[in-house]
Scaffold this motif. Structure first.
Motif, PDB file in Angstrom:
ATOM      1  N   ILE A   9      53.235-113.639  19.996  1.00 21.57           N
ATOM      2  CA  ILE A   9      53.778-114.288  21.095  1.00 21.57           C
ATOM      3  C   ILE A   9      52.555-114.242  22.055  1.00 21.57           C
ATOM      4  CG2 ILE A   9      54.932-113.820  23.062  1.00 21.57           C
ATOM      5  CD1 ILE A   9      57.217-112.534  21.464  1.00 21.57           C
ATOM      6  N   VAL A  10      51.574-113.236  22.002  1.00 17.03           N
ATOM      7  CA  VAL A  10      50.379-113.548  22.721  1.00 17.03           C
ATOM      8  C   VAL A  10      49.385-114.356  22.147  1.00 17.03           C
ATOM      9  CG1 VAL A  10      48.130-112.282  23.483  1.00 17.03           C
ATOM     10  CG2 VAL A  10      50.404-111.178  23.873  1.00 17.03           C
ATOM     11  N   GLY A  11      49.229-114.608  20.905  1.00 22.28           N
ATOM     12  CA  GLY A  11      48.697-115.503  20.283  1.00 22.28           C
ATOM     13  C   GLY A  11      49.031-116.994  20.465  1.00 22.28           C
ATOM     14  N   ILE A  12      50.478-117.026  20.394  1.00 22.94           N
ATOM     15  CA  ILE A  12      50.918-118.571  20.467  1.00 22.94           C
ATOM     16  C   ILE A  12      50.849-119.005  21.775  1.00 22.94           C
ATOM     17  CG2 ILE A  12      53.268-119.734  20.272  1.00 22.94           C
ATOM     18  CD1 ILE A  12      53.514-118.130  17.891  1.00 22.94           C
ATOM     19  N   LEU A  13      51.027-118.082  22.862  1.00 19.31           N
ATOM     20  CA  LEU A  13      50.990-118.261  24.209  1.00 19.31           C
ATOM     21  C   LEU A  13      49.660-118.917  24.528  1.00 19.31           C
ATOM     22  CD1 LEU A  13      53.620-115.957  25.920  1.00 19.31           C
ATOM     23  CD2 LEU A  13      53.780-118.431  25.479  1.00 19.31           C
ATOM     24  N   THR A  14      48.494-117.954  24.220  1.00 20.71           N
ATOM     25  CA  THR A  14      47.231-118.372  24.540  1.00 20.71           C
ATOM     26  C   THR A  14      46.795-119.675  23.814  1.00 20.71           C
ATOM     27  OG1 THR A  14      46.526-116.026  24.365  1.00 20.71           O
ATOM     28  CG2 THR A  14      44.944-117.555  24.042  1.00 20.71           C
ATOM     29  N   GLY A  33      40.519-112.956  26.210  1.00 15.96           N
ATOM     30  CA  GLY A  33      41.351-111.968  27.065  1.00 15.96           C
ATOM     31  C   GLY A  33      42.675-111.723  26.141  1.00 15.96           C
ATOM     32  N   ALA A  34      42.934-112.791  25.259  1.00 17.17           N
ATOM     33  CA  ALA A  34      44.074-112.349  24.424  1.00 17.17           C
ATOM     34  C   ALA A  34      43.566-111.635  23.356  1.00 17.17           C
ATOM     35  CB  ALA A  34      44.500-113.760  23.652  1.00 17.17           C
ATOM     36  N   LEU A  40      44.105-103.903  22.352  1.00 15.77           N
ATOM     37  CA  LEU A  40      44.721-102.855  22.817  1.00 15.77           C
ATOM     38  C   LEU A  40      46.037-102.560  22.288  1.00 15.77           C
ATOM     39  CD1 LEU A  40      43.795-103.553  26.648  1.00 15.77           C
ATOM     40  CD2 LEU A  40      42.951-101.759  25.109  1.00 15.77           C
ATOM     41  N   MET A  41      46.816-103.578  21.941  1.00 17.60           N
ATOM     42  CA  MET A  41      48.094-103.341  21.411  1.00 17.60           C
ATOM     43  C   MET A  41      47.982-102.439  19.957  1.00 17.60           C
ATOM     44  SD  MET A  41      50.336-106.697  21.602  1.00 17.60           S
ATOM     45  CE  MET A  41      49.956-108.006  22.850  1.00 17.60           C
TER      46      MET A  41
END
Length: 129
Positions: A9-14, A33-34, A40-41
């Motif tokens: 989700i973070v990757g796709i939103l980025t 940032g992504a 960190l995850m």
């Protein structure tokens, strides 16, 4: 599995948000940032892996001197792969190739104690001094 969903989700939103940005510099900052958020995850996943490796070492009786270079080489490989891909994606393929070369050389370097132990074992088995 939950971590993978979050990372995806973070990757796709980025990717979606960086497509709306006009300045390449902001896209790079957003991507970095992504990457940091996803890294960190992964820290939550790293602890059980390290605990398992410690248990494996204790159960197998393998000396710490043998396990340590192997773990360092794995870490070098992961860091090399990630950083080289970031550089290549940013259009700096020559820097990416040098990072890959550096990672390979460092993996060999940290593995030298293992290679020396193998050489000594072969010499003992072969009747050498």
């Amino acid at each position: 599995m939950e971590t993978l969903w979050k990372a995806a989700i973070v990757g796709i939103l980025t990717v979606i948000f960086s497509g709306t940005l006009q300045k390449k510099e902001l896209m790079v900052v957003l991507s970095l940032g992504a990457c940091a958020v996803i890294a960190l995850m992964l820290l939550d996943v790293l602890r059980p892996i390290l605990d398992f490796l410690k248990t494996l070492r204790n159960m197998s009786g393998v000396d710490k001197a043998l396990m340590e270079p192997m773990l360092k080489a794995i870490g070098i490989g992961l860091l090399t792969n990630i950083s080289a891909n970031v550089c290549a994606d940013a259009g700096h393929s020559s820097i990416a190739k040098l990072i890959e070369l550096c990672g390979a050389m460092l993996a060999i370097y940290v593995s030298l104690p293992l290679l020396e132990m193998v050489l000594q074992t072969v010499q003992r088995l072969g009747g050498g001094s």
